[in-house]
Design an enzyme around this catalytic site. Structure first.
Site, mmCIF file in Angstrom:
data_model
loop_
_atom_site.group_PDB
_atom_site.id
_atom_site.type_symbol
_atom_site.label_atom_id
_atom_site.label_comp_id
_atom_site.label_asym_id
_atom_site.label_seq_id
_atom_site.Cartn_x
_atom_site.Cartn_y
_atom_site.Cartn_z
ATOM 1 C CD GLU A 127 60.810 55.364 39.798
ATOM 2 O OE1 GLU A 127 60.379 55.866 40.841
ATOM 3 O OE2 GLU A 127 61.259 56.019 38.862
ATOM 4 N N GLY A 268 66.213 56.950 48.266
ATOM 5 C CA GLY A 268 65.768 57.914 49.269
ATOM 6 C C GLY A 268 64.312 57.750 49.653
ATOM 7 C CB ALA A 269 61.518 59.043 49.553
ATOM 8 C CG MET A 270 58.508 54.658 45.261
ATOM 9 S SD MET A 270 59.315 55.179 43.724
ATOM 10 C CE MET A 270 57.908 55.224 42.634
ATOM 11 C CD GLU A 271 57.937 58.815 42.177
ATOM 12 O OE1 GLU A 271 58.858 58.638 42.998
ATOM 13 O OE2 GLU A 271 58.112 58.778 40.944
ATOM 14 C CG ASN A 272 55.014 53.882 46.201
ATOM 15 O OD1 ASN A 272 55.565 53.415 45.229
ATOM 16 N ND2 ASN A 272 55.567 53.879 47.404
ATOM 17 C CG HIS A 304 61.693 64.839 44.896
ATOM 18 N ND1 HIS A 304 62.454 65.423 43.897
ATOM 19 C CD2 HIS A 304 61.456 63.571 44.478
ATOM 20 C CE1 HIS A 304 62.651 64.541 42.935
ATOM 21 N NE2 HIS A 304 62.068 63.399 43.265
ATOM 22 C CD GLU A 305 60.039 60.955 46.725
ATOM 23 O OE1 GLU A 305 59.394 60.510 45.763
ATOM 24 O OE2 GLU A 305 61.289 61.054 46.702
ATOM 25 C CD GLU A 327 62.545 61.047 39.649
ATOM 26 O OE1 GLU A 327 62.655 62.021 40.424
ATOM 27 O OE2 GLU A 327 61.836 60.046 39.928
#
Ligand code: PHE
Ligand code: ZN
Length: 875
Positions: A127, A268-272, A304-305, A327
């Site tokens: 992303e 921060g982080a990624m929701e793959n 969140h993720e 988001e």
């Protein structure tokens, strides 16, 4: 109006109005990776079906094309068009299979987008537009497909081979040294949700039984040795999974769920899908190395993720202009989760503080943009507080306006209707209209208009004597923002209540303002009244009221709404600091007056009131920061604003000395560490007391802080003590800093904390001290966490050095941004956001920063940095 200081060189923006659907559907994607640090070979096989006439455009960046085959036949160079950024195929049949072979270089990938190495492990970040750095592909969120991923790598260095979905095959390769794995993700997804990870990890495992009784194995992959530090993240994950079932009826869908921690990460982080990748700073925590704030953040980001699996993955965005669709909604969901885990009142206060600290300045500055922007140069630059935090506020208002049951009906319909699609904000809102019968057309304006609305409240007659039935007028106005001079009224839910000397005089009321102005009447009361307006911060606006200090003091004591009780104290503090800042600028001697005395008394009462919990008390005893103060001033000297804030803390520290000291001792550690909200609240209040005592320059504080630093058994107390000592200054600071460094030098996350304290310190040597730190043995300009720790905290939290009158802070900062830009434009552009404040500053600093921005623009920066610099400068 788009500023264009470099005619001819500014790239054309992408516009929402130009959206066209893709020409081809991708039925399936087969990827085959031969993983090598310096030359990874990627074979991709796309099964295509034409949906409309035209060419096939595949995006590609920083990769080498080796071969292209169409339906098994090799294409010659003349059969396709290859540009810097695209592979274009014309006259394709309606159904075909395309095979593309490319190579990329993960070891040299300093942008940390696409496939890169972190700590010797392969990982990906796709992303928003990173997949094109892996293979040629229609890298846009509205092209959804099912992915099968095969990968091969040496067994010893890369024992784990992970990708999205379910592992369907694995084994050793013929060479005996390598092994392979095949992963299948049955859910159609856009390329930005693709992930691949390969390397050596320690794992932490558990499982979750879903509402329909399915057992889901959960695994967290971390650097060897870090597994115990992932406990809290794992526990948060299970709570989040349960919460989403209970609150939104959302069940997890794949057969397993994996989370990986990496040290080098842009955000921060990624929701793959099925394989979330986290910046290790948002995943790893234990008592000794993480603060309560870290625990709190981990809980909310893990949630969140995970929540993205429905809001983002199952339903994704049609185009990047709709980013807030996933988001804003997901931030709202994680805020609600945190509120349920930790207490709604305190959570709301923290969320609003963050909104006011980061989003309001954005909305009031040169980078202001609507929650759904209409154009961008680089989408990476639009992962902003406006999209995330204001986006979440819009969902919150929707819930406030519709009520909880109707809100749930709307979200149920949304999940049902749009599952498996790439959707727009219009479609989202339509679901809520259909489910409830409400007309939400005016609500759409919130997505289209930039700028924070100002809400004014006026009353016909004074409320200071018994009120004979007066009228309250609410009116709204939004100031022009860059490119948007005309604003129209938005839908504003205003929660308010009349408060008397001894408490509330009426139930809370809800007035929904839809026009410029609206008047409501207040019943008769036999006593003076204070209005508590915008309870729970029911709309993200700037409130202008005729409130006096008396009103604020009354609300601090009597408002049943915790948010507004806190807000009353903040408003009073802002007024006091603002007045002081002006006095300091004009060279006057600080004035103490009745308002200050009464403010301190109100804080004292809060401190001792058993009705309030420690977290709330700690927040009430915190005064607004410099950034927030600058927003309420005009052309201010930032150092004066800082000093005014310090003056108020000092006054509080002095006047409440005995109480603070007493509380500090009363709240001392009671043994076993627990990261829960109540224990964290105790530590927060205790450390707040210490900090205020330090602001009061009380002689005992240095001793207390030194003692605390030496005996602390958790990082919250240890770091608080260290920061307190740096505030007190003197010789002990360097010794304490050195000791802390020696103690923690093997733990990168703690060393990041150390760098950020260094970045915030008002070093006697000035900015040269910060510069020297960039040459420190463990400073690493390639690691975004470390750069943000030092340079980010310097620019955002060190007003004395960053805004040094001689401009040395700006000179240094610009150099750092440009240096970063050569490696990692995304991170550089984010850092550059620190200059967004310039219009709020005095003339001299305005000129200095404008010159800096011109230097940046003239240095041929990346597109990311160019966009931020030109917009910040304006025209
Ligand atoms: N989508 C991520 C989130 O908010 C943020 C992100 C964006 C991470 C781009 C990396 C790159 O959860
Ligand atoms: Zn997100």
């Amino acid at each position: 109006m788009r500023p264009d200081p470099l005619p001819g060189t500014a790239p054309a923006p992408t516009r929402l109005a130009d959206y066209t659907p893709p020409n081809f559907k991708i039925n399936s994607v087969d990827l085959d990776f031969d993983l090598k640090p310096k030359g990874t070979r990627v074979k991709s096989k796309l099964a295509l079906t034409r949906v409309s006439g035209g060419d096939l455009h595949l995006d590609g960046e920083d990769i080498d094309l080796k071969s292209v085959k169409l339906d098994g036949k090799s294409l010659k160079r003349a059969d396709y068009t290859l540009t810097q950024t695209q592979l274009i195929l014309t006259d394709l049949p309606d159904e075909c299979v395309l095979e593309i072979e490319t190579t990329c270089n993960p070891a040299d990938n300093s942008k940390l987008m696409g496939l890169y190495l972190s700590g010797g492990r392969f990982c990906t970040q796709c992303e928003a537009e990173g997949f094109r750095r892996i293979t040629y592909y229609p890298d846009r969120p509205d092209v959804l497909s099912v992915f099968t991923v095969r990968m091969k790598a040496p067994k010893d260095k890369y024992p784990y081979l992970l990708s999205n979905g379910n592992m369907v095959e694995s084994g050793d390769s013929e060479d005996g040294k390598s092994h392979y794995a095949v992963w299948e993700d049955p859910f159609r997804k856009p390329a930005y949700l693709f992930a691949l990870v390969a390397g050596e990890f320690d794992t932490l495992e558990d499982s979750f039984t879903t509402m329909s009784g399915r057992d889901i194995p959960l695994t967290i992959y971390v650097d060897p040795g870090d597994a115990p530090r992932a406990d809290y993240a794992l526990d948060s994950l299970k709570r989040a999974m349960k919460w989403d079932e209970d609150t939104f009826g959302r069940e997890y869908d794949l057969e397993r769920f994996m989370v990986v921690a990496v040290r080098d990460f842009n955000f921060g982080a990624m929701e793959n899908k099925g394989l979330n990748i986290f910046n290790s700073s948002l995943l790893l925590a234990d008592a000794e190395t993480a603060t309560d704030m870290n625990f709190e953040r981990i809980e909310s980001v893990v949630a969140h993720e995970y929540f993205h699996n429905w809001t983002g993955n199952r339903i994704t965005c049609r185009d990047w202009f709709q980013l807030c669709l996933k988001e804003g909604f997901t931030v709202f969901r994680d805020q609600e989760f945190s509120a349920d885990q930790r207490g709604a009142d305190v959570q709301r206060i923290k969320d609003v503080s963050a909104l006011r600290g980061r989003q309001f300045p954005e909305d009031a500055g040169p980078l202001a943009h609507p929650v759904r922007p209409t154009e961008y140069m680089k989408i990476d630059n639009f992962y902003t507080a406006t999209i995330y935090e204001k986006g979440a506020e819009l969902i919150r208002m929707l819930k406030t306006i519709l009520g909880p049951e109707n809100f749930r009906k709307g979200s149920d319909l949304y999940f049902e209707m749009l599952d498996g699609t790439a959707a727009t904000i219009e479609q989202f809102i339509e679901c809520f209209e259909q489910a409830t019968g409400e007309d939400l057309s005016q609500f759409m304006r919130w997505y289209e208009q930039a700028g924070t609305p100002e809400l004014s409240v006026t009353v016909d007659e004074s409320l200071t004597t018994p009120v004979q039935g007066t009228r309250i007028t609410f009116s709204q106005r939004t100031k022009p923002t860059p490119g948007q001079s005309e604003k129209t009224p938005v839908v504003l839910p205003i929660k308010w209540q009349a408060i008397g000397e001894n408490g509330p005089l009426s139930e809370p009321q809800m007035t929904v303002l839809t026009t410029e102005e609206n008047t409501v009447s207040l019943p008769r009361f036999d006593e003076a009244v204070s209005l508590s307006v915008l309870q729970d911060f029911s709309a993200p606006v700037i409130l202008n009221s005729q409130q006096t200090s008396k009103d604020q003091l009354r609300l601090m004591a009597q408002d049943p709404n915790a948010f507004n009780r806190w807000e009353a104290g903040q408003t009073l503090a802002r007024k006091l600091i603002g007045t002081q800042a002006l006095a300091l600028e004009s060279g006057e001697i600080p004035q103490t007056d009745d308002a200050l005395r009464e403010y301190c008394e109100a804080l004292r009462n809060t401190l001792h009131d058993d009705k309030f919990d420690n977290n709330f008390k700690a927040l009430t005893l915190s005064t607004p920061g410099t950034a927030e103060i600058l927003q309420s001033l005009d052309q201010a000297d930032p150092i004066a604003a800082y000093l005014a804030g310090d003056w108020l803390s000092r006054a509080v520290g002095n006047r409440l000395r005995g109480d603070l000291l007493q509380r500090y001792h009363d709240l001392s550690d009671d043994g076993e560490f627990s990261p829960d909200a109540e224990s964290a609240g105790r530590r927060a209040l205790r450390n707040r007391c210490l900090s205020l005592l330090a602001s009061g320059r009380d002689a005992v504080t240095a001793g207390l802080a030194t003692e605390q630093l030496g005996t602390a058994t958790n990082m919250t107390d240890e770091l608080a003590a260290l920061i307190t000592l740096t505030k007190l200054g003197g010789k002990r600071v360097n010794t304490s800093m050195e000791k802390f460094y020696d103690k923690w030098k093997s733990n990168p996350l703690v060393i990041d904390k150390w760098f950020s304290v260094q970045g915030m310190r008002n070093h006697v040597e000035g900015v040269s001290a910060i510069k020297e730190l960039t040459e420190h043995e463990v400073y690493d300009a390639r690691n975004p966490n470390r750069v943000r720790a030092l340079i980010g905290s310097f620019a955002m939290a060190n007003p004395n050095l960053f805004h040094a009158p001689d401009g040395s802070g700006y000179d240094f900062f610009t150099d750092q941004v440009l240096d970063m830009d050569r490696r990692n434009p995304q991170v550089a552009a984010r850092l550059l956001g620190a200059y967004e404040i310039w219009r709020k500053l005095d003339d001299r600093r305005q000129t200095q920063i404008k010159d800096q921005l011109k230097t940046v623009i003239a240095s041929n920066p990346s597109k990311n940095v160019l966009e931020i610099a030109t917009k910040t400068l304006g025209n």
